[in-house]
Design an enzyme around this catalytic site. Structure first.
Site, PDB file in Angstrom:
ATOM      1  N   GLY A 106       0.830  -1.196   0.000  1.00 11.21           N
ATOM      2  CA  GLY A 106       0.000   0.000   0.000  1.00 11.21           C
ATOM      3  C   GLY A 106       0.865   1.246   0.000  1.00 11.21           C
ATOM      4  CB  CYS A 107       0.347   4.637  -1.378  1.00  6.27           C
ATOM      5  SG  CYS A 107      -1.331   4.974  -0.788  1.00  6.27           S
TER       6      CYS A 107
END
Length: 312
Positions: free
Chosen positions: A114-115
């Site tokens: 995930g970012c």
């Protein structure tokens, strides 16, 4: 030699950006299916089985469905949250540990990070690995991100015709995830080497892409008595030789802006603050190293080509 790559879910923000990267490659042949069959599981399975690597850019449930339908030897990268902490899946952050790249190269199941998780893990994992902080350290973090991280719906909201001034709530930064149950927390905990999930506050701003993650440390709580320059050296040694993670200087003027790394596929780490209250910052593009660029990096490793091809 040409490699076949299937992007399943190429109509979303992450998928569209990946397609843009692949369109520029002369060594990639993209496997496609007719528009009317893009939700047909059988057609998607057939496309994935014909490809050297498939990249899933789907909601969690759809990713689980096709992953379960595919034979174990069909190589896939999942950009959703579905498999990031699942057994049998390799976490696709090549800079994470000494053997991370080899695990990605050999695996048929890779979960793209995930970012927000990428921003926090790249800051915390070197400190738990080197015992600068104990696994029990109560990590507190906040992250400012561009609105493209919210996908098509949020992009449409921000890019629609809007009322000016105080009548436009989107013109100011918006904190969300206020229940402290953000979907990236499990991977943050697991791959940072922490005993506890961080206290984490994400904030969306009125800019398209870019991301700045900030972690606050107190010197008296560290397992080793280190100041700003000492911790900077820890990062320099941990990420020595990396092409997509750099350790930089705090900018002159004292401002770090959310869109500083927009359009790029690398990540910059800054250690600032003072020796008592230390600020750790990672800045990058939420669609680059935080999503699509990271997927291409993992794809390159799985195909056995230069890791940064098409990214720098």
């Amino acid at each position: 030699m040409k490699y076949k790559v299937f992007v399943d879910g190429a109509h979303g923000t992450t998928g569209l950006r990946i397609r843009e990267y692949l369109d520029k490659r002369d060594d990639i042949e993209q496997v496609t299916i007719p528009e009317e069959k893009r939700k047909d599981l059988g057609a998607r399975v057939e496309a994935a089985e014909s490809a050297d690597v498939s990249i899933l850019c789907l909601p969690d449930a759809a990713s689980r469905e096709i992953a379960a339908a595919l034979p174990d030897d069909v190589r896939i990268i999942d950009t959703s949250t579905a498999h990031r902490t699942a057994d049998g899946w390799v976490y696709g952050l090549p800079e994470l540990t000494d053997d991370a790249r080899e695990q990605i190269r050999e695996s048929s199941r890779v979960a793209n990070p995930g970012c927000h998780a990428t921003g926090l893990i790249t800051l915390i994992r070197p400190l738990t690995e080197t015992r600068v902080i104990a696994p029990s350290y109560p990590v507190t973090a906040f992250c400012v991100t561009g609105y493209s991280g919210g996908g098509k719906k949020m992009i449409a909201q921000y890019e629609a015709e809007r009322a000016p001034g105080k009548n436009d709530p989107l013109a100011s930064s918006g904190q969300y995830g206020i229940s402290q149950n953000h979907k990236h927390l499990p991977e943050m905990k697991k791959y940072s080497g922490l005993d506890l999930e961080p206290s984490f506050s994400p904030i969306v701003g009125d800019f398209y892409s870019g991301m700045v993650m900030t972690v606050q440390l107190r010197r008296e709580l560290l397992a080793k008595d280190l100041g700003v320059e000492d911790i900077k050296k820890v990062y320099e040694e941990y990420y020595a030789g990396e092409k997509l993670i750099h350790v930089g200087q705090a900018p002159e003027g004292g401002f770090i802006y959310g869109a500083d790394m927009s359009g790029r596929n690398d990540l910059n780490i800054i250690v600032t603050g003072n020796d008592d209250r230390i600020l750790l910052v990672s800045e990058f593009d939420n669609l680059g190293k935080g999503a699509s660029g990271a997927a291409v990096q993992n794809m390159n490793l799985m195909l056995g080509v230069e890791e940064t091809k098409g990214l720098i």
